[in-house]
Design an enzyme around this catalytic site. Structure first.
Site, short mmCIF file in Angstrom:
data_model
loop_
_atom_site.label_atom_id
_atom_site.label_comp_id
_atom_site.label_asym_id
_atom_site.label_seq_id
_atom_site.Cartn_x
_atom_site.Cartn_y
_atom_site.Cartn_z
N ASP A 73 25.81 36.08 42.39
CA ASP A 73 25.21 36.55 41.14
C ASP A 73 23.69 36.78 41.27
O ASP A 73 23.02 36.01 41.96
CB ASP A 73 25.48 35.45 40.09
N ARG B 145 28.57 31.23 27.96
CA ARG B 145 27.51 31.45 28.94
C ARG B 145 26.63 32.64 28.50
O ARG B 145 26.26 33.48 29.30
CB ARG B 145 28.10 31.72 30.33
N LYS C 124 33.96 38.94 45.42
CA LYS C 124 34.22 37.75 44.61
C LYS C 124 34.18 38.21 43.16
O LYS C 124 33.14 38.63 42.66
CB LYS C 124 33.16 36.70 44.88
N TRP C 125 35.33 38.17 42.49
CA TRP C 125 35.47 38.68 41.12
C TRP C 125 35.40 37.50 40.16
O TRP C 125 36.33 36.71 40.07
CB TRP C 125 36.82 39.40 41.00
N ASP C 126 34.30 37.39 39.47
CA ASP C 126 34.07 36.21 38.62
C ASP C 126 34.42 36.51 37.16
O ASP C 126 34.50 37.69 36.74
CB ASP C 126 32.59 35.80 38.75
N ASN D 299 33.38 34.32 33.63
CA ASN D 299 32.72 33.06 33.31
C ASN D 299 32.76 32.61 31.85
O ASN D 299 31.86 31.91 31.41
CB ASN D 299 31.26 33.12 33.76
N GLY E 107 35.02 28.89 38.67
CA GLY E 107 35.91 28.01 39.44
C GLY E 107 37.34 28.32 39.04
O GLY E 107 37.74 29.48 38.96
N ASP F 259 33.93 25.00 40.44
CA ASP F 259 32.48 25.03 40.60
C ASP F 259 31.95 23.69 41.08
O ASP F 259 30.75 23.54 41.30
CB ASP F 259 31.79 25.41 39.29
C1 DGJ Z 1 30.60 30.82 38.62
C2 DGJ Z 1 31.12 30.75 40.02
O1 DGJ Z 1 32.19 29.86 40.11
C3 DGJ Z 1 29.99 30.37 40.95
O2 DGJ Z 1 30.47 30.19 42.26
C4 DGJ Z 1 28.95 31.46 40.90
O3 DGJ Z 1 29.49 32.64 41.40
C5 DGJ Z 1 28.47 31.65 39.47
N1 DGJ Z 1 29.56 31.83 38.56
C6 DGJ Z 1 27.53 32.81 39.38
O4 DGJ Z 1 27.18 33.10 38.11
#
Ligand code: DGJ
Length: 777
Positions: free
Chosen positions: A358, A434, A467-469, A471, A517, A536
């Site tokens: 990020d 967030r 890596k597709w996040d 949050n 996570g 995480d």
């Molecule tokens: C949550 C992810 O699990 C972390 O590893 C990281 O990529 C952050 N987001 C970045 O905002």
């Protein structure tokens, strides 16, 4: 319609159904394989004498036939079954339904109704049962996919025709007699995912469910039913999971007659649906498995199924590149110079892939802003992603990139220009997670936007990993049409549309799912992404415990673990580097998440050696058979093993929680290796931090040295305690497969405050030891 028995089989299991005299679909048996010659009538529930308040279905031909005593494959209300329904319809005449089989048989793949919900691949047989509701005239189809070698049956319901409002459509219903079963399930939260619970099933209704939006970290959608005596390697074990990434609900009802009713599917709270003409409603597939070989038996079935029928073939069996992710090294605070320094150092350590996390696009210097723009931040990275990925290539490394495509920040153009794309109820201030907003993936325009956005970025540089996040949980979900509500279902199908498009466009990339996570760790995601970031919390001890619980239902190949810094950022725990390596390595995809430019010479040397080991042995972690093992009597000591298919290589990790100094003889946990082979068993040369011993050091050093002074600090960065006192501890044995199978090999004793020697294992709280077992020539 043909009445009689239907015997669905996998390699070791039988699932016996009966279309009974009333046309109801009964489940007579689910368990170990039966012969076709079996007289299935002996399996039928024989009706008791009529009980006081029972409702008798029709009186004809049997005046004792009451649906409350029948094990049904589809459960509705209003005809005498007083358990929870798996299918609930509201129609012109109310809520009562009575489904009667009108057709059944083996079908062809082409008969399967399709949308973007994943269908597990390469099934051996497809069986369908068509039923009609005598009251609402609704027609449904039950789909059964049989996976012989995985011992898995996948089930779902397709509503083919209905004028009713669908209020609940679970993917399956399974009724069975309760044989003293426990339920094993998980609960959790952010950075504390996957805590296990095993508890007796009491009369009443047990439920795991979520409405968070994703399948969530609250409960994973898998659960097990274990006989009271079932252990790791013996006893009856049933496993259930759902191939879906949205809100689910699984219930187990135990009634007064000691029957269990299990159903699992999309969460019916927030769900209702009215079909348009010619529209069908498809539930996600759920999977069921059974083993007589206890918890390991059922996890072997799950693992086989996921490796062969769920995950994409591109990475199903491939060892993963060793990666360095910059998140815990820099968070948002980086620039090109810093990233290049990380790449430089990583390339000298044998790390193969650099992942930029990020913070790489405009206005993304904290959690508050920037999501949704995806325009490179030229201040931080003047040569763009291309410059960086080329740099990594030059250094012999691949380049990976973080995205969070389902979300936008308030300052984004999208939030301003397309408020209707954001999940929000008109006229109501949307809640945030967030500090960000979620896009409504149910909208075709949003799907197209995300596909285009991600595609452009992926084409703009030399990117080989994503890596597709994701949050936040969802809120403010709404429907503009009060006749139905399928928001979460539509969102999830929208997500799958996007992923289908991207996987077809970029099949060679390694895709990792992440949701703060493990907030979306499920079989739906794994039908697209090759692996998922589990939590995480990167603490080595917490993670190995999470991975081992997940391993009840998912193979290690779909998880990933990283070596992070000490103190660990989430736990402030100090765990030795060797243990951090052991645990991350035995977690699946392997990497680092720390500032490698700050490593001491000793750490750099160790890491180089570790990476060489990963390259030799990762294949076994990814492709081997996983076992949870028995280890000694200490409650907080656990062991896990993986064995290669050829039985020539195995790894066993023994991991401590709170360490106890018990003078116990340590044996290598029994592992089913080849009786005929001789094996070398060895552990890495022990490398204890000098500082571990504090003032005790002077009990072994020839001359007094201040234990917290400059000399020890200097030495600590360069040598291990064993090197310092010239007392190497290298555990190595030659032993037969038979002895290993019997758990007979005695290991070095652990530290118990009675002095050190060349055979003393320096165990501490939260440490672990990894044994490498290889066939001797
Ligand atoms: C949550 C992810 O699990 C972390 O590893 C990281 O990529 C952050 N987001 C970045 O905002």
């Amino acid at each position: 319609m043909e009445k009689g028995y239907i015997h669905l089989k996998t390699k070791n299991t039988s699932y016996v159904l009966k279309v009974n005299d009333y046309g109801h679909l009964e489940n007579l048996y689910y368990g170990a394989l039966l012969s076709d010659k079996e007289d299935f009538s002996v399996l039928e529930n024989k009706q008791q004498n009529m009980l006081g308040t029972s409702t008798i279905y029709s009186g004809e031909p049997d005046d004792k036939y009451s649906l409350d005593f029948v094990n049904l494959e589809i459960a509705t209300i209003g005809k005498g079954d007083y358990r929870k329904p798996s299918l609930l319809l509201e129609h012109d005449l109310g809520f009562v339904s009575d489904f009667i089989v009108i057709e059944h048989g083996y079908g062809k793949i082409d008969d399967l109704a399709k949308n973007s919900l994943p269908i597990p691949q390469n099934f051996d047989h497809y069986y369908y049962v068509l039923l009609e509701d005598k009251i609402s005239k609704t027609i449904i189809k039950l789909d059964y996919l049989l996976f012989a070698s995985a011992n898995v049956i996948a089930r779902r319901v397709v509503v083919i025709k209905s004028t009713a409002k669908l209020l609940k459509v679970a993917s399956f219903n399974l009724d069975m007699v309760n044989n003293h079963y426990d339920v094993y399930y998980t609960f959790g939260a952010w950075a504390n995912e996957i805590r296990p619970v095993r508890t007796k099933i009491n009369p009443g209704i047990f439920e795991i469910s979520t409405l968070a939006g994703p399948s969530s970290n609250r409960h994973n959608p898998f659960f097990l039913l274990l006989g009271k005596e079932t252990g790791l390697d013996f006893g009856k074990a049933y496993g259930f999971n759902l191939i879906y990434s949205g809100p689910f609900k699984a219930t187990i009802e135990r009634n007064a007659y000691n029957n269990l009713r299990i159903n699992h599917g999309i969460n019916d709270e927030t769900f209702s649906k009215v079909l348009k003409e010619d529209e069908v409603f498809i539930t996600p597939f759920a999977i069921l498995t059974f083993s007589e070989m206890g918890e390991n038996g059922v996890s072997h079935n799950f693992h086989h199924f996921i490796k062969h029928h769920i995950v994409r073939k591109e990475y199903a069996t491939k060892a993963r590149p060793i990666l360095l992710n910059n998140w815990e090294a820099t968070y948002f605070d980086f620039n090109e110079q810093k990233i290049k320094a990380l790449i430089n150092k990583a390339s000298t350590l044998g790390i193969e892939l650099f992942v930029l996390d990020d913070g790489w696009f405009k206005n993304r210097n904290n959690d508050y802003t920037g999501l949704g723009n995806y325009e490179i931040d030229n201040k931080k990275l003047p040569h763009g992603l291309k410059g960086l990925s080329n740099y990594a290539r030059k250094k012999g490394m691949k380049f990976g990139l973080w995205f969070e495509p389902e979300m936008v920040s308030k300052d984004s153009e999208i939030f301003k220009n397309h408020p209707e794309w954001v999940i929000q109820i008109p006229g109501v201030t949307p809640s945030t997670g967030r500090f960000q907003y979620a896009l409504n993936l149910a909208l075709k325009e949003v799907q197209d936007f995300i596909i285009q956005n991600v595609t452009e970025t992926l084409k703009s540089a030399d990117i080989s990993y994503v890596k597709w996040d994701y949050n936040r949980n969802l809120s403010d979900f709404y429907t503009l049409n009060n006749a139905f509500s399928t928001f979460f279902y539509d969102y999830t199908v929208g997500l799958y549309n996007i992923l289908n498009a991207l996987m077809s466009a970029f099949p060679a990339l390694l895709w990792e799912g992440c949701a703060s996570g493990g907030n979306r760790f499920d079989l739906g995601i794994l039908s697209f992404f090759d692996q998922i970031w589990v939590s995480d919390c990167s603490d080595a001890y917490e993670r190995i415990r999470m991975h081992s619980v997940l391993a009840k239902a998912y193979p290690l190949s779909v998880m990933s673990g990283h070596v992070s810094a000490i103190p660990n950022h989430q736990m402030l725990r100090h765990i030795p580097l060797q243990t951090r390596f052991h645990n991350a390595f035995m977690s699946g995809g392997f990497g680092y998440e720390l500032d490698v430019t700050r490593l001491t010479p000793k750490e750099s040397k160790e890491i180089k050696e570790y990476n060489a080991i990963v390259k030799l042995f990762q294949n076994v972690v990814i492709n081997g058979q996983y076992y949870e093992l028995h280890s000694g009597s200490q409650k907080d000591k656990k062991a896990y093993g993986v064995i290669s298919e050829e039985l020539d290589t195995a790894l066993i990790l023994i991991s401590n929680g709170i360490y106890q100094t018990l003078p116990e003889i340590n044996k290598l946990p029994a592992l089913p290796l080849n009786d005929e082979y001789i094996y070398n068993v060895t552990a890495l040369s022990q490398a204890t931090d000098i500082k571990t011993f504090g003032s005790l050091l002077n009990m072994v050093l020839p001359k007094f040295i201040k234990h917290d002074g400059a000399i020890i600090n200097y030495l600590n960065k360069r040598k291990s305690a064993e090197e310092l006192v010239k007392m190497p501890v290298l555990e190595t044995f030659k032993v037969s497969g038979k002895a290993l199978k019997g758990g007979a090999l005695t290991l070095y004793p652990e530290w118990s405050a009675t002095g050190v020697s060349e055979t003393t294992r320096m165990s501490q709280d939260f440490t672990s030891i990894l044994y490498f077992i290889t066939k001797s020539d």
